[in-house]
Design a protein around this motif. Structure first.
Motif, PDB file in Angstrom:
ATOM      1  N   LEU A 115       0.884  -1.265   0.004  1.00 12.36           N
ATOM      2  CA  LEU A 115       0.042  -0.028   0.088  1.00 12.36           C
ATOM      3  C   LEU A 115       0.893   1.156   0.063  1.00 12.36           C
ATOM      4  O   LEU A 115       0.373   2.533  -0.205  1.00 12.36           O
ATOM      5  N   ASP A 116       2.112   1.035   0.273  1.00 11.76           N
ATOM      6  CA  ASP A 116       3.029   2.256   0.162  1.00 11.76           C
ATOM      7  C   ASP A 116       3.124   2.842  -1.264  1.00 11.76           C
ATOM      8  O   ASP A 116       3.522   3.870  -1.410  1.00 11.76           O
ATOM      9  N   LEU A 117       2.575   2.022  -2.212  1.00  8.12           N
ATOM     10  CA  LEU A 117       2.781   2.545  -3.689  1.00  8.12           C
ATOM     11  C   LEU A 117       1.699   3.450  -3.819  1.00  8.12           C
ATOM     12  O   LEU A 117       1.890   4.050  -5.098  1.00  8.12           O
ATOM     13  N   PHE A 118       0.721   3.585  -3.196  1.00  9.76           N
ATOM     14  CA  PHE A 118      -0.433   4.414  -3.656  1.00  9.76           C
ATOM     15  C   PHE A 118      -0.745   5.674  -2.415  1.00  9.76           C
ATOM     16  O   PHE A 118      -0.428   5.184  -1.363  1.00  9.76           O
ATOM     17  N   ASP A 119      -1.308   6.543  -3.185  1.00  6.68           N
ATOM     18  CA  ASP A 119      -1.540   7.830  -2.404  1.00  6.68           C
ATOM     19  C   ASP A 119      -2.710   7.365  -1.308  1.00  6.68           C
ATOM     20  O   ASP A 119      -3.470   6.387  -1.740  1.00  6.68           O
ATOM     21  N   ARG A 120      -2.676   8.144  -0.272  1.00  8.64           N
ATOM     22  CA  ARG A 120      -3.652   7.725   0.775  1.00  8.64           C
ATOM     23  C   ARG A 120      -5.002   8.282   0.384  1.00  8.64           C
ATOM     24  O   ARG A 120      -5.971   7.960   1.114  1.00  8.64           O
ATOM     25  N   ARG A 121      -5.084   9.022  -0.458  1.00  6.02           N
ATOM     26  CA  ARG A 121      -6.376   9.639  -0.923  1.00  6.02           C
ATOM     27  C   ARG A 121      -7.067   8.520  -1.904  1.00  6.02           C
ATOM     28  O   ARG A 121      -8.158   8.675  -2.516  1.00  6.02           O
ATOM     29  N   SER A 122      -6.292   7.473  -2.454  1.00  7.17           N
ATOM     30  CA  SER A 122      -6.918   6.467  -3.307  1.00  7.17           C
ATOM     31  C   SER A 122      -7.868   5.781  -2.536  1.00  7.17           C
ATOM     32  O   SER A 122      -7.617   5.563  -1.282  1.00  7.17           O
ATOM     33  N   SER A 123      -8.873   5.180  -3.212  1.00 15.00           N
ATOM     34  CA  SER A 123      -9.899   4.332  -2.372  1.00 15.00           C
ATOM     35  C   SER A 123      -9.640   2.952  -2.955  1.00 15.00           C
ATOM     36  O   SER A 123      -9.039   2.450  -3.746  1.00 15.00           O
ATOM     37  N   ALA A 124     -10.086   1.990  -2.042  1.00 13.92           N
ATOM     38  CA  ALA A 124     -10.061   0.661  -2.250  1.00 13.92           C
ATOM     39  C   ALA A 124     -11.275  -0.061  -2.279  1.00 13.92           C
ATOM     40  O   ALA A 124     -12.091  -0.003  -1.285  1.00 13.92           O
ATOM     41  N   LEU A 125     -11.298  -0.875  -3.209  1.00 17.33           N
ATOM     42  CA  LEU A 125     -12.596  -1.674  -3.329  1.00 17.33           C
ATOM     43  C   LEU A 125     -12.459  -3.141  -2.827  1.00 17.33           C
ATOM     44  O   LEU A 125     -11.474  -3.825  -3.219  1.00 17.33           O
ATOM     45  N   ARG A 143      -7.709   4.995   4.323  1.00 22.66           N
ATOM     46  CA  ARG A 143      -8.368   5.026   3.089  1.00 22.66           C
ATOM     47  C   ARG A 143      -9.766   4.854   3.018  1.00 22.66           C
ATOM     48  O   ARG A 143     -10.188   4.257   3.929  1.00 22.66           O
ATOM     49  N   GLU A 144     -10.370   5.537   1.978  1.00 19.71           N
ATOM     50  CA  GLU A 144     -11.848   5.214   1.810  1.00 19.71           C
ATOM     51  C   GLU A 144     -11.802   3.876   1.211  1.00 19.71           C
ATOM     52  O   GLU A 144     -11.361   3.285   0.410  1.00 19.71           O
ATOM     53  N   ILE A 145     -12.923   2.927   1.923  1.00 22.25           N
ATOM     54  CA  ILE A 145     -13.032   1.615   1.460  1.00 22.25           C
ATOM     55  C   ILE A 145     -14.572   1.592   0.820  1.00 22.25           C
ATOM     56  O   ILE A 145     -15.375   1.837   1.438  1.00 22.25           O
ATOM     57  N   VAL A 146     -14.620   1.039  -0.307  1.00 23.00           N
ATOM     58  CA  VAL A 146     -15.705   0.770  -1.097  1.00 23.00           C
ATOM     59  C   VAL A 146     -15.819  -0.934  -0.940  1.00 23.00           C
ATOM     60  O   VAL A 146     -15.189  -1.653  -1.226  1.00 23.00           O
ATOM     61  N   HIS A 147     -16.970  -1.401   0.081  1.00 22.80           N
ATOM     62  CA  HIS A 147     -17.297  -2.713   0.180  1.00 22.80           C
ATOM     63  C   HIS A 147     -18.203  -3.197  -1.055  1.00 22.80           C
ATOM     64  O   HIS A 147     -19.372  -2.629  -1.001  1.00 22.80           O
ATOM     65  N   LEU A 148     -17.919  -4.053  -1.654  1.00 25.03           N
ATOM     66  CA  LEU A 148     -18.812  -4.787  -2.532  1.00 25.03           C
ATOM     67  C   LEU A 148     -19.412  -6.044  -2.065  1.00 25.03           C
ATOM     68  O   LEU A 148     -18.338  -7.204  -2.228  1.00 25.03           O
ATOM     69  N   GLU A 162     -20.540  -0.333 -13.970  1.00 26.60           N
ATOM     70  CA  GLU A 162     -20.109   1.004 -14.594  1.00 26.60           C
ATOM     71  C   GLU A 162     -19.912   2.057 -13.204  1.00 26.60           C
ATOM     72  O   GLU A 162     -19.009   2.983 -13.442  1.00 26.60           O
ATOM     73  N   ASN A 163     -20.632   1.940 -12.310  1.00 25.92           N
ATOM     74  CA  ASN A 163     -20.624   3.148 -11.134  1.00 25.92           C
ATOM     75  C   ASN A 163     -19.754   3.031 -10.286  1.00 25.92           C
ATOM     76  O   ASN A 163     -19.618   3.745  -9.218  1.00 25.92           O
ATOM     77  N   PHE A 164     -18.824   1.913 -10.395  1.00 25.25           N
ATOM     78  CA  PHE A 164     -17.723   1.719  -9.144  1.00 25.25           C
ATOM     79  C   PHE A 164     -16.664   3.002  -9.221  1.00 25.25           C
ATOM     80  O   PHE A 164     -16.204   3.355 -10.205  1.00 25.25           O
ATOM     81  N   LYS A 165     -16.268   3.457  -8.175  1.00 24.60           N
ATOM     82  CA  LYS A 165     -15.183   4.385  -8.267  1.00 24.60           C
ATOM     83  C   LYS A 165     -14.312   3.881  -7.265  1.00 24.60           C
ATOM     84  O   LYS A 165     -14.535   4.116  -5.942  1.00 24.60           O
ATOM     85  N   ALA A 166     -13.118   3.312  -7.631  1.00 25.80           N
ATOM     86  CA  ALA A 166     -12.021   2.919  -6.692  1.00 25.80           C
ATOM     87  C   ALA A 166     -10.914   2.511  -7.614  1.00 25.80           C
ATOM     88  O   ALA A 166     -11.176   2.394  -8.678  1.00 25.80           O
ATOM     89  N   ASP A 167      -9.613   2.712  -6.799  1.00 20.95           N
ATOM     90  CA  ASP A 167      -8.446   3.002  -7.355  1.00 20.95           C
ATOM     91  C   ASP A 167      -7.654   1.622  -7.370  1.00 20.95           C
ATOM     92  O   ASP A 167      -7.070   1.219  -8.090  1.00 20.95           O
ATOM     93  N   ALA A 194     -10.356  -2.260 -14.831  1.00 25.32           N
ATOM     94  CA  ALA A 194      -9.220  -1.527 -14.272  1.00 25.32           C
ATOM     95  C   ALA A 194      -8.342  -0.775 -15.141  1.00 25.32           C
ATOM     96  O   ALA A 194      -8.095   0.600 -15.127  1.00 25.32           O
ATOM     97  N   ASN A 195      -8.190  -1.329 -16.516  1.00 31.33           N
ATOM     98  CA  ASN A 195      -7.429  -0.618 -17.704  1.00 31.33           C
ATOM     99  C   ASN A 195      -8.099   0.479 -18.101  1.00 31.33           C
ATOM    100  O   ASN A 195      -7.818   1.610 -18.262  1.00 31.33           O
ATOM    101  N   GLU A 196      -9.496   0.342 -18.210  1.00 39.00           N
ATOM    102  CA  GLU A 196     -10.377   1.438 -18.530  1.00 39.00           C
ATOM    103  C   GLU A 196     -10.462   2.702 -17.639  1.00 39.00           C
ATOM    104  O   GLU A 196     -10.722   3.741 -17.780  1.00 39.00           O
ATOM    105  N   ASN A 197     -10.389   2.348 -16.243  1.00 31.65           N
ATOM    106  CA  ASN A 197     -10.424   3.404 -15.147  1.00 31.65           C
ATOM    107  C   ASN A 197      -9.179   3.789 -14.474  1.00 31.65           C
ATOM    108  O   ASN A 197      -9.317   4.472 -13.674  1.00 31.65           O
ATOM    109  N   GLY A 198      -8.185   3.226 -15.224  1.00 38.50           N
ATOM    110  CA  GLY A 198      -6.908   3.650 -14.316  1.00 38.50           C
ATOM    111  C   GLY A 198      -6.677   3.022 -12.903  1.00 38.50           C
ATOM    112  O   GLY A 198      -5.764   3.753 -12.380  1.00 38.50           O
TER     113      GLY A 198
END
Ligand code: PLP
Length: 396
Positions: A115-125, A143-148, A162-167, A194-198
């Protein structure tokens, strides 16, 4: 005054394994004459195979001689092991450079450190039910966590929407706790998403060695385009009984870039800063897993766990209880019978037949009403647990 990481306050009390241990201890104190059938453990019960033991002895002997002695090991892993793992992937058609493979002390360490590789503002699904460390490591980082939530309707294998917003996207296949395994098409959908959404997929392949259906992917890098959106974290813990010996590996493709940053280069920098490498002796033992003898021996051990799975699955089939997993994973995830809750079923099995499993609710709210059996116990205990289950639930 120093400010501690206040996010620790946001961690939920980890009641699952402590709660199980407490209940089992109490039962044992009240019924010292009863044997407990432990179908809940996530730890292996078979020892390391002969090829690994021989290599570990050689490693120890090497450390006794000036000519063969190893001091600090390379931070990203011994070249011999990185090449061995890359060759193992090549046998499945995944071409990696040895320096895309990083040796680790196990998947848990790596799942936290990465997780050191990611910005703290990134969210996790996190697809739930889930291995609890995914959520907790991100809570600690704030981090913000998106629970699926996943469920019986999707076979615990949800599709991206489509509507997921997670990094950061956690995918564990074969899954702990559900034993469900993503098919090629299903996993390709996540890679494309993942590729489409970065986004970046953290693919936990700790149980890949349990896959027996050869149409199922062992590695995310078997899918088109994964090298630009995924990191794979793997472990020899369950594959080869290294839970107490500690060894794993992580694959970070050189093609993985975001915002002009290269994740492989970043991880080299991270490892050279934060570790001094994994023990030479253990890496030497780990390399033996990938020799022809090592492969044959670990497969024989895995087969013993698979036979346990078969015994439990037959019992559930006989009882008409819905379950997933077991065939390509060391876990069986079942619907608690008669509408029972997870902990209610736990208490029922412990009190009536002294069988211990893991309540599904401990892996996320959507696990309520489900239960996990592990197949890592002894064949004798597994057979007796299955017999007792049939006797208890068959009459109702
Ligand atoms: N990932 C999953 C899904 C697991 O179930 C486990 C251990 O049970 C791990 C990672 C951790 O493995 P390791 O022993 O390599 O730390």
């Amino acid at each position: 005054m120093i400010t501690p990481n206040m996010h620790y306050r946001d961690l939920k009390e980890s009641y699952l394994f402590a709660g199980i241990a407490q209940k089992v201890k109490k039962y044992q104190m009240e019924h010292p004459e009863k044997h407990i059938y432990r179908m809940g453990i996530g730890d292996v019960s078979l020892p390391l195979c002969d090829a690994v033991i021989a290599a570990l002895h050689e490693g120890v002997a090497d450390q006794a001689n000036k000519e063969t002695f190893h001091g600090y090991m390379p931070e990203c892993g011994a070249q011999f092991l990185r090449e061995t793992v890359a060759k193992h992937y090549a046998e499945r058609g995944v071409i990696l450079d040895a320096d895309e493979v990083f040796v680790s002390s196990g998947a848990s360490d790596e799942l936290g450190d990465i997780l050191d590789l990611f910005d703290r503002r990134s969210s996790a699904l996190v697809i739930e039910p889930a291995y609890p460390a995914y959520v907790d490591a991100n809570v600690i980082a704030g981090r913000e966590i998106v629970h699926l939530a996943s469920g019986k309707e999707d076979g615990f294998l949800p599709e991206p929407r489509e509507n997921f917003k997670a990094d950061i996207l956690y995918i564990c296949s074969p899954n702990n706790p559900t034993g469900a395994v993503f098919s090629r098409n299903q996993l390709q959908a996540w890679v494309d998403f993942a590729n489409e959404n970065g986004a970046i997929i953290l693919f936990d392949a700790a149980y890949e060695a349990f896959i027996e259906d050869e149409t199922l992917p062992h590695s995310i890098f078997e899918l088109d385009g994964a090298e630009t959106c995924a990191i794979e974290i793997c472990s020899l813990s369950k594959t080869a009984g290294f839970t107490g010996t500690r060894l794993g590996y992580t694959v970070i493709p050189k093609a993985l870039n975001r915002c002009g940053m290269n994740f492989n280069a970043m991880w080299v920098r991270n490892r050279t800063t934060k570790t001094n490498g994994v023990s030479y002796i253990i890496q030497k033992g780990g390399a033996a897993v990938f020799t022809p003898e090592g492969q044959a021996q670990i497969k024989a051990n895995i087969q013993i766990y698979k036979n346990n799975a078969k015994v439990l699955m037959e019992a559930l089939d006989q009882l008409g209880i819905w379950y997933t997993g077991g065939k390509n994973a060391p876990y069986i995830w079942l619907k608690c019978p008669n509408g029972m809750g997870s902990w209610e079923f736990f208490d029922y099995l412990l009190n009536e037949i002294q069988v211990v499993g893991t309540p599904g609710e401990g892996f996320g709210a959507c696990g309520e009403g489900y239960f996990r059996f592990s197949t890592f116990g002894s064949p004798e205990d597994t057979k007796e647990a299955a017999r007792r289950l049939c006797e208890l639930l068959g009459g109702k």
